[in-house]
Design a protein around this motif. Structure first.
Motif, PDB file in Angstrom:
ATOM      1  N   ASN A 161       4.140   1.843   2.744  1.00  0.00           N
ATOM      2  CA  ASN A 161       4.177   2.173   1.312  1.00  0.00           C
ATOM      3  C   ASN A 161       2.790   2.202   0.719  1.00  0.00           C
ATOM      4  O   ASN A 161       1.867   1.567   1.226  1.00  0.00           O
ATOM      5  CB  ASN A 161       5.061   1.189   0.547  1.00  0.00           C
ATOM      6  N   LEU A 162       2.667   2.960  -0.344  1.00  0.00           N
ATOM      7  CA  LEU A 162       1.441   3.008  -1.153  1.00  0.00           C
ATOM      8  C   LEU A 162       1.770   2.581  -2.578  1.00  0.00           C
ATOM      9  O   LEU A 162       1.327   3.186  -3.546  1.00  0.00           O
ATOM     10  CB  LEU A 162       0.873   4.422  -1.151  1.00  0.00           C
ATOM     11  N   GLY A 163       2.596   1.539  -2.691  1.00  0.00           N
ATOM     12  CA  GLY A 163       2.988   1.060  -4.012  1.00  0.00           C
ATOM     13  C   GLY A 163       3.701   2.145  -4.783  1.00  0.00           C
ATOM     14  O   GLY A 163       4.577   2.831  -4.252  1.00  0.00           O
ATOM     15  N   GLN A 164       3.270   2.325  -6.030  1.00  0.00           N
ATOM     16  CA  GLN A 164       3.952   3.301  -6.883  1.00  0.00           C
ATOM     17  C   GLN A 164       3.661   4.747  -6.477  1.00  0.00           C
ATOM     18  O   GLN A 164       4.295   5.665  -6.980  1.00  0.00           O
ATOM     19  CB  GLN A 164       3.573   3.059  -8.343  1.00  0.00           C
ATOM     20  N   LEU A 165       2.726   4.933  -5.569  1.00  0.00           N
ATOM     21  CA  LEU A 165       2.426   6.300  -5.113  1.00  0.00           C
ATOM     22  C   LEU A 165       3.216   6.683  -3.857  1.00  0.00           C
ATOM     23  O   LEU A 165       2.987   7.735  -3.272  1.00  0.00           O
ATOM     24  CB  LEU A 165       0.932   6.452  -4.829  1.00  0.00           C
TER      25      LEU A 165
ATOM     26  N   ARG B   3      -5.535   7.514   1.371  1.00  0.00           N
ATOM     27  CA  ARG B   3      -5.333   6.365   0.481  1.00  0.00           C
ATOM     28  C   ARG B   3      -4.910   5.149   1.276  1.00  0.00           C
ATOM     29  O   ARG B   3      -4.191   5.264   2.260  1.00  0.00           O
ATOM     30  CB  ARG B   3      -4.238   6.695  -0.531  1.00  0.00           C
ATOM     31  N   VAL B   4      -5.347   3.982   0.810  1.00  0.00           N
ATOM     32  CA  VAL B   4      -4.911   2.733   1.422  1.00  0.00           C
ATOM     33  C   VAL B   4      -4.472   1.765   0.333  1.00  0.00           C
ATOM     34  O   VAL B   4      -4.849   1.903  -0.836  1.00  0.00           O
ATOM     35  CB  VAL B   4      -6.026   2.056   2.270  1.00  0.00           C
ATOM     36  N   MET B   5      -3.643   0.786   0.726  1.00  0.00           N
ATOM     37  CA  MET B   5      -3.223  -0.275  -0.189  1.00  0.00           C
ATOM     38  C   MET B   5      -4.195  -1.435  -0.016  1.00  0.00           C
ATOM     39  O   MET B   5      -4.343  -1.947   1.089  1.00  0.00           O
ATOM     40  CB  MET B   5      -1.817  -0.764   0.170  1.00  0.00           C
ATOM     41  N   MET B   6      -4.837  -1.834  -1.093  1.00  0.00           N
ATOM     42  CA  MET B   6      -5.804  -2.921  -0.978  1.00  0.00           C
ATOM     43  C   MET B   6      -5.636  -3.942  -2.076  1.00  0.00           C
ATOM     44  O   MET B   6      -5.318  -3.608  -3.220  1.00  0.00           O
ATOM     45  CB  MET B   6      -7.230  -2.373  -1.049  1.00  0.00           C
ATOM     46  N   ALA B 143      -7.500  -1.761  -9.035  1.00  0.00           N
ATOM     47  CA  ALA B 143      -8.141  -1.817  -7.714  1.00  0.00           C
ATOM     48  C   ALA B 143      -9.086  -0.632  -7.499  1.00  0.00           C
ATOM     49  O   ALA B 143     -10.145  -0.776  -6.900  1.00  0.00           O
ATOM     50  CB  ALA B 143      -7.081  -1.874  -6.613  1.00  0.00           C
ATOM     51  N   GLN B 144      -8.712   0.539  -8.003  1.00  0.00           N
ATOM     52  CA  GLN B 144      -9.581   1.704  -7.851  1.00  0.00           C
ATOM     53  C   GLN B 144     -10.923   1.473  -8.551  1.00  0.00           C
ATOM     54  O   GLN B 144     -11.983   1.828  -8.028  1.00  0.00           O
ATOM     55  CB  GLN B 144      -8.901   2.965  -8.407  1.00  0.00           C
ATOM     56  N   MET B 176      -2.213  -5.975  -5.280  1.00  0.00           N
ATOM     57  CA  MET B 176      -2.442  -4.885  -4.338  1.00  0.00           C
ATOM     58  C   MET B 176      -2.090  -3.555  -4.990  1.00  0.00           C
ATOM     59  O   MET B 176      -1.044  -3.425  -5.614  1.00  0.00           O
ATOM     60  CB  MET B 176      -1.596  -5.115  -3.088  1.00  0.00           C
ATOM     61  N   GLU B 177      -2.993  -2.583  -4.833  1.00  0.00           N
ATOM     62  CA  GLU B 177      -2.775  -1.253  -5.407  1.00  0.00           C
ATOM     63  C   GLU B 177      -3.349  -0.196  -4.470  1.00  0.00           C
ATOM     64  O   GLU B 177      -4.256  -0.486  -3.703  1.00  0.00           O
ATOM     65  CB  GLU B 177      -3.459  -1.142  -6.779  1.00  0.00           C
ATOM     66  N   PRO B 178      -2.838   1.027  -4.568  1.00  0.00           N
ATOM     67  CA  PRO B 178      -3.428   2.093  -3.752  1.00  0.00           C
ATOM     68  C   PRO B 178      -4.819   2.451  -4.254  1.00  0.00           C
ATOM     69  O   PRO B 178      -5.044   2.500  -5.461  1.00  0.00           O
ATOM     70  CB  PRO B 178      -2.464   3.269  -3.933  1.00  0.00           C
ATOM     71  N   VAL B 179      -5.742   2.674  -3.315  1.00  0.00           N
ATOM     72  CA  VAL B 179      -7.091   3.118  -3.700  1.00  0.00           C
ATOM     73  C   VAL B 179      -7.539   4.272  -2.797  1.00  0.00           C
ATOM     74  O   VAL B 179      -7.103   4.387  -1.662  1.00  0.00           O
ATOM     75  CB  VAL B 179      -8.152   1.990  -3.599  1.00  0.00           C
ATOM     76  N   VAL B 180      -8.390   5.102  -3.341  1.00  0.00           N
ATOM     77  CA  VAL B 180      -9.056   6.143  -2.565  1.00  0.00           C
ATOM     78  C   VAL B 180     -10.483   5.665  -2.341  1.00  0.00           C
ATOM     79  O   VAL B 180     -11.175   5.296  -3.287  1.00  0.00           O
ATOM     80  CB  VAL B 180      -9.060   7.486  -3.323  1.00  0.00           C
TER      81      VAL B 180
END
Lengths: 225, 354
Positions: A161-165, B3-6, B143-144, B176-180
Motif C-alpha cells: 500500500n501507499l496509504g491514501q494513494l 513512490r515509497v511509504m516513509m 512527509a513529502q 507514515m505517508e507516501p513520498v516521492v
C-alpha cells in the motif's frame, strides 16, 4: 483461514504488522473464538497496539502488553499473562512482534511453547517501504528473522500500500514483488490486504486469491474526532 | 518504484542523503531514533560517514569540523538533546559554518516525555545559545515536505553559510505517508572558504568565531546581521489556504496545522469562512502576510502544542491591528479536531454563514 492456536505476525519496521495483527484478532473474535492479542513490539512505542487496549476490550479481546501507565515509557517489559494465554488450550493467541531481527529475538523466550503447540509465523510485507523493493531483500530479512526468533516463517502477508494513494496498480505491482519473494522462500502468500473493496482484482473478488479486509486503527490525530 | 511509504524521520534522513549529505553525527534519543538508525544503514551505501558520538555536545562539534571542511553535514536530536547542542550551534553561526540540525521535539521542560510537542519554538527561532544570531527554521507539514525542505535546508545553509534547523515533532516524525524522492545529488565539499588546505593561496582559510578585538567583533556582527536581514527578506515561506475571504484566519504549523486543516474542512462544509495560514519558515516569520490580513480586518486564532510561543510572533506581526486568540495544548496531548472546531466556532461572528 483455519487457525492454528498461535499466530505470529512479524515484519520489517513500518510494514503494517500491527494493523494486520489487530484486524486478524478481531476476525478470530467474530468467529466466536477466545482471543488473546500479545503486543511484543519492543522496538517502537508509537502507533502500536497498546494504545488500542480500551477499544479492543470493548470487542472482547484481551490485550497483553506493557503494564498500564508505562505505554510510553520506551522500556519494554513482558507480562506473565502471556504465559497464561499460551497455557490455555481453548484460546487463540495472536502475537504482534516488532520490527526486524532485533524485534523477533524476543520470541526465543517462548520457544518451549512454540515447540509444543502448532504455530504460524507470518511475515507482513509492504514492498513500498524503502529498502524492500527487491525480492532478495525480503528473502534476506525472512532468513534473519528466522535466525533471531528460532522459528520458521510459513507464509507472507501482502500488505502492499501507499496509504491514501493506494490504487489497483499499486496493489498489482506490489503483489508481483511479494509473490516473487514467496516463491523464493517456498512459502505461500497467505492473503493480500485491502482497505477498499473497489481496489480488488477480479480473481480476488471471485475468490481464488485470498484477501483480507483491513480497518485501520492507528490513525493520526487529524484523522480522528 | 517512484513512490515509497516513509515515516517522517526516515523521509528526513533519505531527503538529506539525496541532497548530498554525506556526514551524520548524533546521539540517540526518542522520538528521532529512526534518523540515526536509517543513517547507520544508509551512509555506507553512499560512501558517507555515520558516527554515533558519545554525547550531543560531541556530535555538534563534529558537525563544526565536517561543515568547516565544506561537507554537507547533519545532526539530529530531540528537545533535551537540542538543548545540549546550543553552545555548539552558537559557535557554528559565529564561524559561519553551514549545517542542518533536526529537532524532532518532545514534551518538556526537563526530561519531559516522549509525547509530541511544539514548545521548542522559542529555542529554535529566538536563539537557544548565546549571542545575536538567527537560524533559518523550517517546519514541515507532511512527509513529502520533510524530504523537500531538508533538501532546501542544505542548499540554504551553504548559500548563507549558516546553520539551518528543521523543527518537527514526535507525531510528524513517526507517521507514515507516501513520498516521492528526488534523484541522488553529489555535492563537492570544495568551497572557496572551506578549510581543505591552502592549495597555492597565499592566506589560509580560517573557521573561527573569535573576535578578540572589539572592532573586529563588531565587524563580524555587522556582517552576520546583514546576512540575517537578507534571509528575512528572501526566505519567508508559508502556505495560505482560503485566507482572502475568511472571517477568521487560523495560524498553525506542523502537527497542529494538520488538526486545524481537518477542523477547517468540516467548517467549510457548513459554509463557514475560515482560512489557514501555515508558516513553513518559523524564522523568518511570515510577518508581511499577517500584517496585510490584519489590515484587511481579519481576526486570528493561533493553535499550538505549547503554552503559547508562536502566538507572540503573530501578535507582533499584526501589531494591534487585529484580535489574536490563542488555543494551546500543553505537552503530553494533541488538540483534537473537535476541540479546534469548537474553538473556531466560538470565535466566528454570528451569521458567519454565506
Amino acid at each position: 483461514m483455519e487457525a492454528e492456536r498461535i499466530t505470529i505476525f512479524t515484519g520489517p519496521f513500518g510494514s503494517g504488522k500491527t494493523e494486520v495483527a489487530v484486524n486478524y484478532a478481531l476476525h478470530l473474535n467474530r468467529q466466536g473464538q477466545r482471543v488473546g492479542l500479545v503486543d511484543l513490539d519492543i522496538v517502537n512505542p508509537y502507533f502500536r497496539s497498546r494504545s488500542l487496549a480500551r477499544q479492543l476490550k470493548e470487542e472482547g479481546i484481551d490485550l497483553v502488553s506493557t503494564q498500564p501507565g508505562l505505554e510510553m515509557a520506551d522500556l519494554p517489559a513482558l507480562s506473565p499473562r502471556i504465559f497464561s494465554f499460551l497455557q490455555s488450550p481453548d484460546r487463540q493467541v495472536v502475537f504482534d512482534v516488532g520490527g526486524d531481527p532485533t524485534g523477533a529475538r524476543v520470541l526465543g523466550r517462548f520457544q518451549p511453547y512454540f515447540q509444543a503447540t502448532p504455530y504460524r509465523l507470518w511475515l507482513v510485507v509492504n514492498p513500498y517501504r524503502p529498502g524492500y523493493q527487491e525480492p532478495e531483500r525480503l528473502v534476506k530479512l525472512a532468513r534473519e528473522v528466522e535466525t533471531a526468533s528460532r522459528l520458521q516463517i510459513n507464509g507472507l502477508i501482502d500488505n502492499s500500500n501507499l496509504g491514501q494513494l493506494t490504487d489497483r496498480r499499486v496493489r498489482a505491482e506490489g503483489a508481483e514483488l511479494v509473490t516473487a519473494a514467496a516463491e523464493r522462500l517456498r512459502v505461500p502468500v497467505v492473503f493480500r490486504t485491502y482497505t477498499d473493496q473497489a481496489l480488488l482484482t477480479e480473481p480476488e473478488r471471485a475468490g481464488p486469491e485470498p484477501v483480507f479486509p483491513l480497518k485501520l486503527f492507528m490513525r493520526p490525530p487529524w484523522e480522528g474526532e | 518504484m517512484e513512490r515509497v511509504m516513509m515515516k517522517g524521520n526516515e523521509a528526513l534522513a533519505e531527503g538529506a542523503i539525496r541532497a548530498g549529505c554525506r556526514f551524520f553525527f548524533g546521539y540517540p534519543i526518542t522520538p528521532q531514533n529512526e534518523i540515526p538508525e536509517y543513517m547507520a544503514r544508509r551512509m555506507p551505501e553512499v560512501g558517507g560517514v555515520f558516527l554515533q558520538a558519545e554525547s550531543e555536545v560531541s556530535a555538534i562539534n563534529m558537525v563544526y569540523g565536517a561543515g568547516g571542511a565544506g561537507g554537507r553535514v547533519l545532526t539530529s536530536s530531540s528537545s533535551p538533546g537540542i538543548s545540549l547542542k546550543q553552545e555548539g550551534i552558537s559557535y557554528l553561526v559565529g564561524a559561519q559554518v553551514p549545517c542542518v540540525i533536526v529537532n524532532v521535539a518532545r514534551g518538556g521542560p526537563g526530561l519531559g516525555g516522549l509525547t509530541p510537542s511544539q514548545s521548542d519554538y522559542f529555542q529554535a527561532t529566538k536563539g537557544g545559545g548565546h549571542g545575536d544570531y538567527r537560524l533559518l527554521v523550517y517546519a514541515p507539514g507532511n512527509a513529502q515536505e520533510m524530504v523537500d525542505l531538508i533538501g532546501l535546508a542544505f542548499d540554504k545553509a551553504e548559500a548563507y553559510r549558516n546553520p539551518v534547523m528543521i523543527l518537527t515533532d514526535a507525531i510528524m516524525g513517526q507517521m507514515m505517508e507516501p513520498v516521492v524522492l528526488p534523484p541522488l545529488r553529489e555535492v563537492s565539499p570544495d568551497k572557496p572558504w572551506a578549510t581543505t588546505g591552502k592549495k597555492g593561496r597565499s592566506k589560509p582559510n580560517l573557521i573561527n568565531s573569535l573576535g578578540i578585538v572589539g572592532e573586529d567583533l563588531e565587524r563580524i556582527n555587522v556582517e552576520l546581521q546583514a546576512k540575517f536581514a537578507r534571509m528575512a527578506a528572501d526566505e519567508v515561506r508559508y502556505e495560505a489556504d482560503g485566507v482572502e475571504d475568511a472571517d477568521l484566519v487560523v495560524v498553525a504549523y506542523g502537527t497542529s496545522s494538520r488538526v486545524v486543516r481537518s477542523a477547517i474542512s468540516r467548517l467549510r462544509q457548513e459554509k463557514k469562512k475560515v482560512g489557514l495560514l501555515r508558516p513553513v519558515t518559523l524564522w523568518p516569520f511570515p510577518q508581511q502576510i499577517l500584517a496585510e490580513l490584519a489590515a484587511a480586518g481579519k481576526r486570528f486564532l493561533v493553535v499550538e502544542m505549547s503554552a503559547g510561543q508562536m502566538v507572540e510572533d503573530v501578535i507582533l506581526s499584526v501589531n494591534d491591528r487585529a484580535k489574536v486568540t490563542f488555543f494551546g495544548k500543553l505537552n503530553g496531548t494533541v488538540p483534537t479536531v473537535k476541540e479546534v472546531y469548537d474553538r473556531i466556532m466560538s470565535l466566528l461572528p454570528e451569521g458567519g454563514e454565506e
